[in-house]
Design a protein around this motif. Structure first.
Motif, mmCIF file in Angstrom:
data_model
loop_
_atom_site.group_PDB
_atom_site.id
_atom_site.type_symbol
_atom_site.label_atom_id
_atom_site.label_comp_id
_atom_site.label_asym_id
_atom_site.label_seq_id
_atom_site.Cartn_x
_atom_site.Cartn_y
_atom_site.Cartn_z
ATOM 1 N N GLU A 57 0.802 -1.066 0.136
ATOM 2 C CA GLU A 57 0.030 0.057 -0.244
ATOM 3 C C GLU A 57 0.656 1.048 -0.374
ATOM 4 O O GLU A 57 0.791 2.377 -0.785
ATOM 5 C CB GLU A 57 -0.855 0.474 1.272
ATOM 6 C CG GLU A 57 -1.684 -1.172 1.138
ATOM 7 C CD GLU A 57 -2.977 -0.709 1.970
ATOM 8 O OE1 GLU A 57 -2.912 -0.566 3.008
ATOM 9 O OE2 GLU A 57 -3.703 -2.457 2.748
ATOM 10 N N ASP A 58 2.429 1.261 0.908
ATOM 11 C CA ASP A 58 3.031 2.335 0.882
ATOM 12 C C ASP A 58 3.192 3.073 -0.572
ATOM 13 O O ASP A 58 3.639 4.036 -0.483
ATOM 14 C CB ASP A 58 3.806 1.967 1.620
ATOM 15 C CG ASP A 58 3.239 2.173 3.202
ATOM 16 O OD1 ASP A 58 2.006 2.634 3.697
ATOM 17 O OD2 ASP A 58 3.539 1.432 4.785
ATOM 18 N N ALA A 59 3.798 1.378 -0.904
ATOM 19 C CA ALA A 59 4.636 2.045 -2.302
ATOM 20 C C ALA A 59 3.589 2.411 -3.261
ATOM 21 O O ALA A 59 4.110 3.084 -4.452
ATOM 22 C CB ALA A 59 4.681 0.690 -2.926
ATOM 23 N N ILE A 60 1.993 1.481 -3.427
ATOM 24 C CA ILE A 60 2.018 2.364 -4.375
ATOM 25 C C ILE A 60 0.920 3.937 -4.062
ATOM 26 O O ILE A 60 0.727 4.614 -4.977
ATOM 27 C CB ILE A 60 0.366 1.259 -4.057
ATOM 28 C CG1 ILE A 60 0.761 -0.025 -4.587
ATOM 29 C CG2 ILE A 60 -0.835 2.392 -4.837
ATOM 30 C CD1 ILE A 60 -0.815 -1.004 -4.678
ATOM 31 N N ARG A 61 0.670 4.205 -2.594
ATOM 32 C CA ARG A 61 0.694 5.779 -2.961
ATOM 33 C C ARG A 61 1.753 6.460 -2.941
ATOM 34 O O ARG A 61 1.576 7.814 -3.680
ATOM 35 C CB ARG A 61 0.453 5.181 -1.256
ATOM 36 C CG ARG A 61 -0.513 4.953 -0.621
ATOM 37 C CD ARG A 61 -1.316 5.658 0.919
ATOM 38 N NE ARG A 61 -2.532 4.391 1.205
ATOM 39 C CZ ARG A 61 -3.859 5.278 1.617
ATOM 40 N NH1 ARG A 61 -3.807 6.364 1.167
ATOM 41 N NH2 ARG A 61 -4.745 4.383 1.737
ATOM 42 N N CYS A 62 2.845 6.409 -2.790
ATOM 43 C CA CYS A 62 4.089 6.818 -3.135
ATOM 44 C C CYS A 62 4.429 6.905 -4.357
ATOM 45 O O CYS A 62 4.074 8.123 -5.048
ATOM 46 C CB CYS A 62 4.761 6.269 -2.303
ATOM 47 S SG CYS A 62 5.632 6.629 -0.972
ATOM 48 N N LYS A 63 3.757 6.000 -5.395
ATOM 49 C CA LYS A 63 4.182 5.800 -7.084
ATOM 50 C C LYS A 63 3.040 6.939 -7.041
ATOM 51 O O LYS A 63 3.496 8.017 -8.398
ATOM 52 C CB LYS A 63 4.181 4.060 -7.534
ATOM 53 C CG LYS A 63 3.534 4.333 -8.502
ATOM 54 C CD LYS A 63 3.927 3.009 -9.123
ATOM 55 C CE LYS A 63 3.167 3.063 -11.017
ATOM 56 N NZ LYS A 63 3.524 1.982 -11.309
#
Length: 664
Positions: A57-63
């Motif tokens: 989730e954090d990676a998707i939000r950051c992307k």
């Protein structure tokens, strides 16, 4: 030569020969790139994280955030759509992407599922602002007053001005405890509110302060000079607009032209400058204005026939976009490009469905095509369909009908506007139109209804006396002396008007002599009339014109012919008038051909006839042989001084004689 050694292939970060880096290290790199605003690198690192841990989730939000920061909206939406199956709510980011793509209704729909917090409310207010729903936008800002949101007062003031509530700006700044010059953006918006309140000089001073604050702020942030000028271009355009409102047309035109020629402005400021310059010049230099404004409009693709260039649809408000299209239509009509104007007008109702201007422009195009009746029908249909927008449409229909000699239609349109129906100017226009239509009774009824309305009106600025005075004069003009007398009598009794008293005496003399004599006694006596015997005056045959001594002297002076002074003639130097000599030839100024002594020269009939093609010259053998030596280089400068021959001399002589003959 020894063969080159092959380089060893470098292993990619995710090659099977090398173990992938730890997720902790990748997130550390991701955070570092975000802090440095290197969003493209941040997206690559996020992809590395997702390759190791899909669905993080954090990676998707950051992307998604990195893509939005890099203005890669399409890829951000595709990332959001690919994560729909995951238990992850990205509706807020989706709404923001749709807002950036100007899909405003879809953006609002995406926000409905979100919790009402300061972030979602702020985004909703921005969407409503772009949709033109200013009151709803301002309501949200009022709810966010207690939230600690950076630059909230800037957007709040902009919303108030767009909602037509510029009078509330000062009170709002006091509530928020914000100073107008705390930032150049806030100073600019506050100056715009002063312009809306017609305080142009104060707005000019505040705009100058905004420019000074902006220059100081941006120079501290190490901005380049060109970047500073581009950032402060809206202030420069607004200063030119203030000069335009103050009547300094020349200064405003120079300012707009300088902004356009330097081309150091953002797209929206440049578009506003071009539009204002075109509006200021009006029908002068139509072709140049049309070339300038055509830079802003281009043919659209798909359902939208026209669109603004350089993404101006997203940067300008609906009011600004509409003004640009309106000015282009007017320029097309002025340049007699009716077909292009009709094509653009046909696309405007879909672009601005809430505006009344498309139907007005459509009527203007029909009038230029001499289809006045159809223009009147279109305006009538629109006014019946949209009652809340009908006032300006009725006025336009009345103007078109009056100019086309349709007075009855013009009068009917004006009577459908209750707010101005009994104003003196409207009453005068209606009466004039009724008179042109031959409806005298209808004109009189307009006066009667206006008198009744003003009699019942409880206003300080009552126009009853003016309406009654004009009504009495109108009725007296059209042979209704009794009604005119009654109106004059009411004016005398209620308003004690001297003019009404004079009118009453004059009118009553035709109807009721006793009433006229009774009111005549209220008139102040004129000085010098007591010594006049009226009976003796009636017995005289009439007054005779008696000339005064002054008039006699004037006539005598006119009869006398003014004696001209005789001056001695001036002679040329050395001329003796006693011995003038022979008189000059009276034909000396005439051409020789027109003089009586002119004799034309005879043509030489003995000249040899020239035979052959046109332009051929027949010469003797000797002449041709002598000239032939120099024929190849007759045009070169080196052989002009070569030995002359008899033939050359003869040719020059013959040309000389021909020139002499041509002068005679």
């Amino acid at each position: 030569m020894a063969p080159k050694t092959k380089e060893k292939p470098k292993n990619s970060p995710l090659s099977p020969s090398q173990p992938p880096p730890a997720i902790e290290d990748l997130f550390t790199s991701l955070n570092r790139y975000v802090q440095r605003s290197e969003y493209e690198q941040a997206v690559k690192v996020a992809d590395q994280v997702l390759s190791i841990a899909p669905g993080d989730e954090d990676a998707i939000r950051c992307k998604v955030v990195a893509l939005l920061k890099a203005d890669n909206i399409d890829r951000a939406i595709s990332t959001i759509q690919s994560a729909q199956k995951l238990p992850l709510d990205l509706s807020f980011f989706k709404a923001y992407c749709l807002y950036r793509q100007n899909k405003l209704e879809e953006a609002l729909e995406s926000l409905k599922s979100q919790e009402r917090n300061s972030g979602t409310m702020l985004l909703e207010s921005q969407i409503l602002y772009r949709l033109g729903k200013m009151d709803s936008c301002v309501d949200i800002y009022q709810k966010l007053q207690n939230s600690k949101i950076e630059s909230l007062e800037i957007n709040f003031v902009a919303g108030l001005i767009s909602a037509g509530r510029a009078s509330e700006v000062q009170a709002t700044l006091e509530t928020l405890r914000a100073k107008a010059t705390s930032s150049f953006e806030l100073a600019y918006n506050t100056a715009c509110s002063l312009i809306e309140k017609n305080k142009h000089h104060e707005a000019e001073q505040l705009l100058l302060s905004a420019r000074r604050v902006g220059q100081e702020t941006l120079m501290e942030d190490n901005w380049a000079d060109d970047e500073i000028e581009i950032e402060l271009a809206p202030i420069a355009v607004q200063l030119a607009y203030v000069q335009q409102l103050l009547g300094n047309t020349k200064v405003a035109i120079e300012s707009y032209t300088g902004i356009i020629n330097r081309n150091l402005a953002d797209e929206s400021s440049l578009a506003v400058a071009i539009n204002n310059l075109v509006a200021l010049k009006g029908p002068k230099d139509v072709n140049d204005s049309l070339r300038k404004i055509d830079r802003l409009i281009e043919k659209g693709n798909g359902s939208q026939s026209f669109q603004l260039a350089s993404g101006l649809d997203l940067k300008l408000s609906a009011k600004q976009r509409e003004a640009i299209y309106i000015n282009r239509v007017l320029l097309l009509l002025h340049s007699n490009k009716i077909d292009q104007g009709r094509e653009l007008v046909a696309a405007l109702p879909d672009m601005f469905p809430e505006s009344v201007m498309p139907v007005l422009l459509q009527a203007a195009v029909l009038v230029r095509e001499n289809k006045v009746t159809k223009a009147e029908e279109i305006l009538l249909q629109f006014s019946e369909k949209f009652h809340d927008k009908s006032q300006i449409v009725h006025l336009a229909r009345a103007q078109i009908a009056a100019a086309s000699n349709h007075p009855q239609i013009a009068a009917d349109s004006l009577t459908k506007i209750p707010s101005i129906q009994h104003m003196p100017a409207t009453v005068a226009t209606l009466v004039s139109l009724k008179e042109r239509a031959g409806d005298i009774n209808g004109a009189a009824s307009i006066f009667n209804s206006s008198i009744q309305w003003w009699s019942n009106a409880m206003t300080e600025d009552n126009k009853l006396s003016i309406i009654m005075q004009e009504a009495a004069a109108f009725k007296l003009k059209h042979g209704k002396a009794e009604e005119a007398s009654d109106l004059y009598e009411q004016l005398v009794n209620n308003h004690e008007s001297i003019e009404a008293l004079i009118g009453l005496v004059t009118t009553a003399a035709h109807v009721d002599v006793n009433k006229a004599e009774a009111y005549e006694k209220k008139l102040k006596p004129l000085p010098g009339l007591k010594q006049v015997d009226v009976n003796m005056l009636e017995k005289t045959s009439g007054a005779k014109h008696v000339e005064n001594s002054e008039t006699r002297e004037e006539t005598k002076s006119k009869d006398k012919v003014k004696k001209k002074r005789k001056r001695k003639p001036r002679y040329p130097k050395g001329f003796d008038p006693a011995n003038p000599g022979p008189p000059p030839d009276p034909e000396r100024w005439l051409p020789k051909r027109e003089r009586s002594s002119y004799r034309p020269k005879r043509k030489d009939k003995r000249a040899a006839q020239v035979r052959g093609s046109q332009g051929a010259v027949v010469r003797d053998n000797k002449e041709t042989s002598s000239v032939g030596g120099n024929s190849t280089s007759s045009n070169s400068k080196t052989n002009q001084g070569a030995g002359t021959s008899k033939g050359a001399e003869q040719s020059r002589a013959s040309s000389k004689s021909s020139r002499k003959k041509s002068r005679n």
